[in-house]
Write a protein that holds these residues in place. Structure first.
Motif, PDB file in Angstrom:
ATOM      1  N   GLY A 169       1.349   4.117 -10.740  1.00 11.42           N
ATOM      2  CA  GLY A 169       2.238   4.218  -9.623  1.00 11.42           C
ATOM      3  C   GLY A 169       3.600   3.640  -9.929  1.00 11.42           C
ATOM      4  N   LYS A 170       3.667   2.591 -10.086  1.00 11.79           N
ATOM      5  CA  LYS A 170       5.096   1.803 -10.095  1.00 11.79           C
ATOM      6  C   LYS A 170       5.890   2.681 -11.208  1.00 11.79           C
ATOM      7  N   MET A 171       5.384   2.861 -12.492  1.00 14.83           N
ATOM      8  CA  MET A 171       6.298   3.747 -13.355  1.00 14.83           C
ATOM      9  C   MET A 171       7.001   4.851 -12.886  1.00 14.83           C
ATOM     10  N   ARG A 172       6.066   5.422 -11.861  1.00  9.86           N
ATOM     11  CA  ARG A 172       6.360   6.814 -11.328  1.00  9.86           C
ATOM     12  C   ARG A 172       7.265   6.629  -9.912  1.00  9.86           C
ATOM     13  N   GLY A 173       7.288   5.305  -9.704  1.00 12.96           N
ATOM     14  CA  GLY A 173       8.010   5.342  -8.239  1.00 12.96           C
ATOM     15  C   GLY A 173       7.274   5.604  -7.110  1.00 12.96           C
ATOM     16  N   LYS A 174       5.783   5.372  -7.269  1.00 14.08           N
ATOM     17  CA  LYS A 174       4.886   5.580  -5.981  1.00 14.08           C
ATOM     18  C   LYS A 174       4.247   4.369  -5.810  1.00 14.08           C
ATOM     19  N   GLY A 175       3.847   4.333  -4.201  1.00  9.45           N
ATOM     20  CA  GLY A 175       3.122   3.246  -3.968  1.00  9.45           C
ATOM     21  C   GLY A 175       1.606   3.759  -4.101  1.00  9.45           C
ATOM     22  N   ILE A 176       0.683   2.697  -3.768  1.00  5.60           N
ATOM     23  CA  ILE A 176      -0.940   2.796  -4.121  1.00  5.60           C
ATOM     24  C   ILE A 176      -1.211   3.912  -3.310  1.00  5.60           C
ATOM     25  N   SER A 177      -0.751   4.361  -2.141  1.00  2.69           N
ATOM     26  CA  SER A 177      -1.159   5.421  -1.254  1.00  2.69           C
ATOM     27  C   SER A 177      -1.137   6.631  -1.863  1.00  2.69           C
ATOM     28  N   PHE A 205       0.905  -1.106  -0.057  1.00  2.00           N
ATOM     29  CA  PHE A 205      -0.074  -0.054  -0.073  1.00  2.00           C
ATOM     30  C   PHE A 205       0.807   1.140  -0.014  1.00  2.00           C
ATOM     31  N   GLY A 206       1.691   1.291   1.026  1.00  2.00           N
ATOM     32  CA  GLY A 206       2.524   2.591   0.930  1.00  2.00           C
ATOM     33  C   GLY A 206       3.799   2.503   0.462  1.00  2.00           C
ATOM     34  N   THR A 207       4.486   1.041  -0.146  1.00  2.00           N
ATOM     35  CA  THR A 207       5.711   0.906  -0.311  1.00  2.00           C
ATOM     36  C   THR A 207       5.676   0.399  -1.842  1.00  2.00           C
ATOM     37  N   VAL A 208       6.659   0.767  -2.605  1.00  2.00           N
ATOM     38  CA  VAL A 208       6.755   0.753  -3.871  1.00  2.00           C
ATOM     39  C   VAL A 208       7.989  -0.228  -4.181  1.00  2.00           C
ATOM     40  N   ALA A 209       7.840  -1.269  -4.736  1.00  2.00           N
ATOM     41  CA  ALA A 209       9.113  -2.172  -4.998  1.00  2.00           C
ATOM     42  C   ALA A 209       9.986  -1.356  -6.114  1.00  2.00           C
ATOM     43  N   MET A 210      11.288  -0.954  -5.458  1.00  2.00           N
ATOM     44  CA  MET A 210      12.202  -0.330  -6.498  1.00  2.00           C
ATOM     45  C   MET A 210      12.858  -1.125  -7.074  1.00  2.00           C
ATOM     46  N   GLN A 222      19.493  -0.947 -17.593  1.00  2.00           N
ATOM     47  CA  GLN A 222      18.474  -1.875 -17.370  1.00  2.00           C
ATOM     48  C   GLN A 222      17.251  -1.368 -16.352  1.00  2.00           C
ATOM     49  N   ARG A 223      18.041  -0.247 -15.515  1.00  2.00           N
ATOM     50  CA  ARG A 223      17.047   0.264 -14.557  1.00  2.00           C
ATOM     51  C   ARG A 223      16.474   1.233 -14.901  1.00  2.00           C
ATOM     52  N   PHE A 224      16.761   2.033 -15.983  1.00  2.00           N
ATOM     53  CA  PHE A 224      16.124   3.045 -17.056  1.00  2.00           C
ATOM     54  C   PHE A 224      14.879   2.304 -17.681  1.00  2.00           C
ATOM     55  N   LEU A 225      15.067   1.003 -18.267  1.00  2.00           N
ATOM     56  CA  LEU A 225      14.221   0.205 -18.654  1.00  2.00           C
ATOM     57  C   LEU A 225      13.231  -0.260 -17.714  1.00  2.00           C
ATOM     58  N   SER A 226      13.460  -0.718 -16.742  1.00  2.00           N
ATOM     59  CA  SER A 226      12.495  -1.316 -15.567  1.00  2.00           C
ATOM     60  C   SER A 226      11.477  -0.146 -15.329  1.00  2.00           C
ATOM     61  N   ARG A 227      11.694   1.092 -15.523  1.00  2.09           N
ATOM     62  CA  ARG A 227      10.996   2.121 -14.806  1.00  2.09           C
ATOM     63  C   ARG A 227       9.930   2.636 -16.025  1.00  2.09           C
ATOM     64  N   PHE A 228      10.115   2.103 -17.097  1.00  4.77           N
ATOM     65  CA  PHE A 228       9.380   2.335 -18.266  1.00  4.77           C
ATOM     66  C   PHE A 228       8.502   1.195 -19.014  1.00  4.77           C
ATOM     67  N   GLU A 229       8.438   0.114 -18.062  1.00  2.41           N
ATOM     68  CA  GLU A 229       7.628  -0.698 -18.407  1.00  2.41           C
ATOM     69  C   GLU A 229       6.291  -0.275 -19.153  1.00  2.41           C
ATOM     70  N   MET A 230       5.677  -0.964 -19.973  1.00  2.00           N
ATOM     71  CA  MET A 230       4.187  -0.624 -20.475  1.00  2.00           C
ATOM     72  C   MET A 230       3.409  -0.794 -19.212  1.00  2.00           C
ATOM     73  N   PRO A 231       2.139   0.146 -19.403  1.00  3.36           N
ATOM     74  CA  PRO A 231       1.426   0.100 -18.240  1.00  3.36           C
ATOM     75  C   PRO A 231       0.845  -1.024 -17.799  1.00  3.36           C
ATOM     76  N   SER A 232       0.348  -1.925 -18.672  1.00  2.13           N
ATOM     77  CA  SER A 232      -0.105  -3.221 -18.445  1.00  2.13           C
ATOM     78  C   SER A 232       0.609  -4.082 -17.439  1.00  2.13           C
ATOM     79  N   GLU A 233       2.033  -4.112 -17.743  1.00  2.00           N
ATOM     80  CA  GLU A 233       3.025  -4.859 -16.963  1.00  2.00           C
ATOM     81  C   GLU A 233       3.317  -4.275 -15.804  1.00  2.00           C
ATOM     82  N   SER A 234       3.191  -2.923 -15.822  1.00  2.00           N
ATOM     83  CA  SER A 234       3.523  -2.170 -14.591  1.00  2.00           C
ATOM     84  C   SER A 234       2.583  -2.000 -13.446  1.00  2.00           C
ATOM     85  N   ARG A 235       1.333  -2.699 -13.822  1.00  2.00           N
ATOM     86  CA  ARG A 235       0.379  -2.642 -12.866  1.00  2.00           C
ATOM     87  C   ARG A 235       0.696  -3.353 -11.722  1.00  2.00           C
ATOM     88  N   PRO A 236       0.413  -2.738 -10.559  1.00  2.00           N
ATOM     89  CA  PRO A 236       1.008  -3.467  -9.377  1.00  2.00           C
ATOM     90  C   PRO A 236       0.219  -4.643  -9.121  1.00  2.00           C
TER      91      PRO A 236
END
Ligand SMILES: [Fe+2]
Length: 476
Positions: free
Chosen positions: A208-216, A40-45, A54-68
């Protein structure tokens, strides 16, 4: 990570057992020795060992894959369906638990049975064992709030949620921003869904995950909006055409609800402020000294309140008149237009409760008094971020009894009736008490529910983390 624990009281002895829930989430985090599943409050970085590209790419996954991926870290409560024990959070995943060993027997997915993306950790039970709950469904048409019914018995030992049905589906006014709810109220004939202005911005949550943010990050308080009470008939599944509303409030836990003399009386712990979720951000929990005082002093306070909803509203009902005819009740319910009744609450406490910072984690003699007129409820006073007193409230005169000891933090009080009890408060209160001041000095506290005097404590020579909810089961 969800830690399940159990006190067993038998033959004058108390034994204690605990076990981490063997969830997929626990396995994954354990394998990586860090948090890899978003909560809820924690985004897995991204993995810190990956190189920059690789880190750059993993932040820009397609929305469907980045869905928490919904977490199966069921750390909120023990609940029962069809007589079996489950642990639950608010996602679509629960685990069926062996109450003896605390082992997870299987992972159960609500969405495999009915059209919901999860369910609350606060279902209600009818005396015959039928269970009611609520969950959201997200479709192209927008979000709906679905009222769920689970039958009382199993057809085979393997049964989990088979036979669950959606009793009623209520569309969210704002299709992409449904309200957050932690629980709901239930009387003998109605489920009451409380649509409070704590909103969930679904687009923000899925990105959220793409933006580095948790659900909260996608949950916000909108105090300009009203709160709506939706009544659903448990027999017919029909939603009342009367819209009951009140000013913005936030509520996590309901106390009780019952019908009497054409009124539905609904008691809850509520606040005028919906920022409570933010109080528990880890940066607040890590504060000390004056900064921590500042967190305490600006926290939203939660108090027990009563709303009274007139059930027989039709075209003959006068407009502009208080319809609450209950003697001694200061709650109001005024028909303000054809289908709208505006409600204001009555405080279920007097001035004294302010000294204890309000009340949360309400409990009653549920087995005998849920959905019925009642006199007593129990809860935790909240002068701190966690409960620091146990309180018994007498609704007859709003007088209180309090248990407190400096430096000790009691959990939600669980009422256990005495065998063959006839009086509502004939029984004991169980609470797990922890302290940060001394290592390994947790204990199970037993209070006489009538006098609120201490009867016993059972010391547990381990450190137990602060928990949310529990349950009592008499297997004797
Ligand atoms: Fe809760």
């Amino acid at each position: 990570m969800a830690l399940l624990h159990k006190f067993k009281i038998s033959g004058g002895q108390v034994t204690y057992k605990s076990r981490f829930l063997g969830s997929d989430c626990y396995q994954a985090n354990n394998e990586h020795s860090r948090i890899v599943v978003s909560e809820f409050g924690t985004v897995a970085m991204p993995d810190p060992c990956k190189n920059f590209f690789q880190r750059f790419l993993s932040r820009f996954e397609m929305p469907s894959e980045s869905r928490p991926e919904p977490s199966d870290n069921d750390n909120v409560s023990f609940v029962t369906y069809k007589g079996d024990y489950y642990v639950s959070t608010e996602t679509n995943f629960m685990h069926r638990i062996d109450p003896e060993t605390l082992e997870a027997k299987e992972k159960v997915d609500w969405s495999k049975f009915i059209a919901v993306n999860g369910a609350t950790a606060h279902p209600h039970n009818d005396p015959d064992g039928t269970t009611y709950n609520m969950g959201n469904s997200y479709t192209a048409k927008g979000a709906t709030y679905n009222i769920i019914r689970v039958p009382p018995t199993k057809n085979s030992p393997e049964d989990t949620l088979e036979g669950a049905t959606v009793l009623c589906s209520i569309p969210s006014v704002d299709k992409t921003k449904p309200s957050y709810y932690h629980s709901f109220a239930m009387s003998e004939n109605y489920v009451v869904f409380i649509e409070q202005p704590i909103k969930m911005d679904l687009l923000k949550i899925v990105t959220g995950k793409m933006r580095g943010k948790g659900i909260s990050d996608g949950v916000y308080w909108d105090p300009k909006r009203d709160t709506f009470f939706h009544l659903i008939n448990k027999q017919t599944g029909k939603l009342s055409s009367v819209h009951y509303l009140t000013k913005a409030l936030s509520t996590f836990h309901q106390i009780n609800a019952f019908e009497q003399d054409g009124m539905l009386v609904m008691d809850m712990c509520a606040s005028d402020d919906g920022q409570a979720i933010n109080n528990y951000m880890v940066q607040n929990l890590r504060q000390s000294g004056e900064a921590l005082d500042e967190v305490y002093n600006t926290m939203s306070r939660v108090f027990p309140r009563r709303f009274v909803l007139p059930l027989n509203v039709d075209h003959n009902t006068p407009i502009g008149k208080n319809l609450n005819t209950r003697p001694d009740s200061t709650a109001t319910a005024i028909r303000i237009s054809k289908e709208k009744v505006f409600c204001s609450y009555e405080e279920l406490h007097d001035e004294e409760l302010h000294k204890y910072g309000g009340l949360e984690f309400p409990q009653i003699n549920y087995a005998k008094y849920n959905t019925h007129p009642y006199r007593y409820f129990y809860g935790c006073g909240f002068r701190h971020l966690v409960g620091d007193t146990l309180i018994k409230m007498d609704l007859k005169d709003k007088s209180m009894k309090v248990w407190e000891q400096p430096g000790l933090y009691p959990s939600e009080p669980i009422f256990v009736p005495s065998p063959d009890s006839t009086e509502e408060d004939d029984g004991v209160i169980l609470s797990v008490v922890i302290t940060p001041n001394k290592d390994k000095s947790t204990f199970l506290l037993v209070l006489d529910a009538k006098s609120f005097k201490e009867l016993a404590r059972a010391d547990v020579p381990v450190n137990i983390p602060y928990g949310f909810h529990g349950t009592f089961n008499n297997t004797a």
